[in-house]
Design an enzyme around this catalytic site. Structure first.
Site, PDB file in Angstrom:
ATOM      1  N   TYR A  81       0.832  -1.206   0.000  1.00  0.00           N
ATOM      2  CA  TYR A  81       0.000   0.000   0.000  1.00  0.00           C
ATOM      3  C   TYR A  81       0.867   1.257   0.000  1.00  0.00           C
ATOM      4  CZ  TYR A  81      -3.962   3.004   1.222  1.00  0.00           C
ATOM      5  OH  TYR A  81      -4.939   3.965   1.213  1.00  0.00           O
ATOM      6  N   LYS A 120       1.074   4.054  -3.083  1.00  0.00           N
ATOM      7  CA  LYS A 120       0.575   5.428  -2.921  1.00  0.00           C
ATOM      8  C   LYS A 120       1.689   6.466  -3.109  1.00  0.00           C
ATOM      9  CE  LYS A 120      -3.855   4.652  -2.068  1.00  0.00           C
ATOM     10  NZ  LYS A 120      -4.910   5.045  -3.009  1.00  0.00           N
TER      11      LYS A 120
HETATM   12  N1  LIG Z   1     -10.460   4.631   4.280  1.00  0.00           N
HETATM   13  C1  LIG Z   1      -9.313   5.213   4.618  1.00  0.00           C
HETATM   14  O1  LIG Z   1      -8.989   5.371   5.792  1.00  0.00           O
HETATM   15  C2  LIG Z   1      -8.390   5.707   3.548  1.00  0.00           C
HETATM   16  C3  LIG Z   1      -7.258   6.441   3.943  1.00  0.00           C
HETATM   17  C4  LIG Z   1      -6.402   6.940   2.967  1.00  0.00           C
HETATM   18  C5  LIG Z   1      -6.667   6.705   1.626  1.00  0.00           C
HETATM   19  N2  LIG Z   1      -7.767   5.971   1.281  1.00  0.00           N
HETATM   20  C6  LIG Z   1      -7.999   5.740  -0.153  1.00  0.00           C
HETATM   21  O2  LIG Z   1      -9.295   6.150  -0.524  1.00  0.00           O
HETATM   22  C7  LIG Z   1      -9.773   5.374  -1.632  1.00  0.00           C
HETATM   23  C8  LIG Z   1     -11.136   4.799  -1.327  1.00  0.00           C
HETATM   24  O3  LIG Z   1     -11.005   3.976  -0.187  1.00  0.00           O
HETATM   25  P1  LIG Z   1     -12.236   3.473   0.698  1.00  0.00           P
HETATM   26  O4  LIG Z   1     -11.823   3.599   2.102  1.00  0.00           O
HETATM   27  O5  LIG Z   1     -13.501   4.078   0.239  1.00  0.00           O
HETATM   28  O6  LIG Z   1     -12.136   1.929   0.333  1.00  0.00           O
HETATM   29  P2  LIG Z   1     -13.208   0.809   0.040  1.00  0.00           P
HETATM   30  O7  LIG Z   1     -14.442   1.074   0.810  1.00  0.00           O
HETATM   31  O8  LIG Z   1     -12.496  -0.498   0.205  1.00  0.00           O
HETATM   32  O9  LIG Z   1     -13.493   1.061  -1.507  1.00  0.00           O
HETATM   33  C9  LIG Z   1     -12.522   0.795  -2.482  1.00  0.00           C
HETATM   34  C10 LIG Z   1     -13.191   0.729  -3.821  1.00  0.00           C
HETATM   35  O10 LIG Z   1     -12.215   0.394  -4.816  1.00  0.00           O
HETATM   36  C11 LIG Z   1     -12.805  -0.503  -5.700  1.00  0.00           C
HETATM   37  N3  LIG Z   1     -11.884  -1.322  -6.458  1.00  0.00           N
HETATM   38  C12 LIG Z   1     -10.990  -2.207  -6.002  1.00  0.00           C
HETATM   39  N4  LIG Z   1     -10.368  -2.785  -7.032  1.00  0.00           N
HETATM   40  C13 LIG Z   1     -10.881  -2.245  -8.161  1.00  0.00           C
HETATM   41  C14 LIG Z   1     -10.657  -2.422  -9.549  1.00  0.00           C
HETATM   42  N5  LIG Z   1      -9.753  -3.295 -10.013  1.00  0.00           N
HETATM   43  N6  LIG Z   1     -11.373  -1.694 -10.447  1.00  0.00           N
HETATM   44  C15 LIG Z   1     -12.282  -0.819 -10.019  1.00  0.00           C
HETATM   45  N7  LIG Z   1     -12.574  -0.607  -8.707  1.00  0.00           N
HETATM   46  C16 LIG Z   1     -11.867  -1.323  -7.802  1.00  0.00           C
HETATM   47  C17 LIG Z   1     -13.705  -1.354  -4.842  1.00  0.00           C
HETATM   48  O11 LIG Z   1     -14.644  -1.906  -5.705  1.00  0.00           O
HETATM   49  P3  LIG Z   1     -15.445  -3.260  -5.397  1.00  0.00           P
HETATM   50  O12 LIG Z   1     -16.699  -2.755  -4.763  1.00  0.00           O
HETATM   51  O13 LIG Z   1     -15.649  -3.809  -6.772  1.00  0.00           O
HETATM   52  O14 LIG Z   1     -14.591  -4.115  -4.501  1.00  0.00           O
HETATM   53  C18 LIG Z   1     -14.278  -0.318  -3.886  1.00  0.00           C
HETATM   54  O15 LIG Z   1     -15.456   0.264  -4.399  1.00  0.00           O
HETATM   55  C19 LIG Z   1      -8.697   4.308  -1.885  1.00  0.00           C
HETATM   56  O16 LIG Z   1      -7.857   4.711  -2.926  1.00  0.00           O
HETATM   57  C20 LIG Z   1      -7.942   4.284  -0.565  1.00  0.00           C
HETATM   58  O17 LIG Z   1      -6.621   3.817  -0.725  1.00  0.00           O
HETATM   59  C21 LIG Z   1      -8.628   5.473   2.195  1.00  0.00           C
END
Ligand SMILES: NC(=O)c1ccc[n+]([C@@H]2O[C@H](COP(=O)([O-])OP(=O)(O)OC[C@H]3O[C@@H](n4cnc5c(N)ncnc54)[C@H](OP(=O)(O)O)[C@@H]3O)[C@@H](O)[C@H]2O)c1
Length: 245
Positions: A168, A172
């Site tokens: 990860y 990033k």
């Molecule tokens: N949550 C945090 O604390 C946090 C902190 C820093 C950064 N982020 C970043 O914020 C972004 C969103 O995270 P989140 O927390 O909302 O995560 P999440 O709830 O796990 O959602 C991630 C999304 O990415 C999709 N995905 C995964 N592989 C994919 C692919 N090959 N093609 C298209 N879509 C795909 C998943 O789709 P499916 O529904 O098909 O699985 C899901 O909708 C990410 O980039 C994450 O790294 C999150």
């Protein structure tokens, strides 16, 4: 050129397949601001059903299946965008993966992580954003004020870099490099491209112990997506505040 009948700005979000995910919630916030939003994710039928009530008063949206790890899928999505809208105003590269599900423990440390797992994480987080940026660039360049938001993480910041979760973290850091390269090649007065860290947010990825609500997490993403012409480009931000790389 096909035009959106209502002349609304078009925003395309990847990884918008979870109701409590940052992608879907950012899309909802942009709909409320008057954008036409394309929610894309590997399989959108689930989110399309779950969001029916939320979106009842916002008809200007689409659900499009898109796997950011597939060149073919990304190219097909760009074609659909061209056919339906003829251009794109906002691209949010949000799709992301933290750990390989069936191999979580090994991914916790540099000492046990597997290179093949790192490649899978890179394929989504970094190369997915790269593929989207490249394929949608001709559409973005037809917009008067294109914006690209690359969803990054403080975990990818070199200044704050700690141990653990190398897949990860490295992916990033590379997303941040993608932001800089994109800005150097095409960014400037018209096109703005920035990395945004949403903070630690209570999504499926962040888990229930995270210190931020979805509302707090999406605020900085919406800010970067809706920057005016005086806004920055080529930076790394959380809550609209600049972060060290
Ligand atoms: N949550 C945090 O604390 C946090 C902190 C820093 C950064 N982020 C970043 O914020 C972004 C969103 O995270 P989140 O927390 O909302 O995560 P999440 O709830 O796990 O959602 C991630 C999304 O990415 C999709 N995905 C995964 N592989 C994919 C692919 N090959 N093609 C298209 N879509 C795909 C998943 O789709 P499916 O529904 O098909 O699985 C899901 O909708 C990410 O980039 C994450 O790294 C999150």
């Amino acid at each position: 050129m096909p035009l959106n009948m209502k002349n609304k700005k078009i925003a395309w979000i990847t990884g918008a397949g979870k109701i409590n995910g940052l992608g879907y919630q950012t899309g909802l916030a942009l709909l409320k601001k008057g954008y036409h939003v394309v929610f894309s994710s590997r399989k959108t039928d689930g989110i399309a059903k779950l969001s029916k009530q939320d979106l009842a008063s916002f008809p200007d949206h689409d659900f499009i299946d898109l796997d950011v790890t597939s060149d073919t899928s990304v190219a097909a999505a760009a074609r659909k965008c061209q056919e339906k809208f003829g251009h794109l105003d906002v691209l949010i590269n949000n799709a992301g993966l933290y750990q390989i599900e069936d191999n979580e423990k090994s991914g916790d440390s540099l000492l046990t992580a597997r290179a093949t797992d790192l490649m899978k994480i890179f394929d989504i987080n970094t190369l997915g954003s790269f593929r989207m940026t490249q394929a949608f660039m001709p559409l973005l360049q037809k917009s008067d004020a294109p914006r690209i938001v690359n969803i990054s993480s403080g975990m990818g910041g070199l200044t704050e870099m700690e141990g653990g979760y190398p897949g990860y973290r490295l992916s990033k850091t590379a997303v941040n490099a993608l932001t800089k390269v994109t800005d150097a090649e095409v960014g400037g007065k018209k096109l703005k491209v920035n990395s945004v860290c949403p903070g630690w947010v209570r999504t499926e990825m962040g888990g229930p112990g995270a210190d931020r609500s979805l509302e707090e997490g999406i605020a900085g993403i919406v800010w970067a997506a809706t920057l005016d012409e005086k806004g920055p480009s080529g930076g790394f931000f959380r809550d609209g505040e600049r972060l060290d790389w």
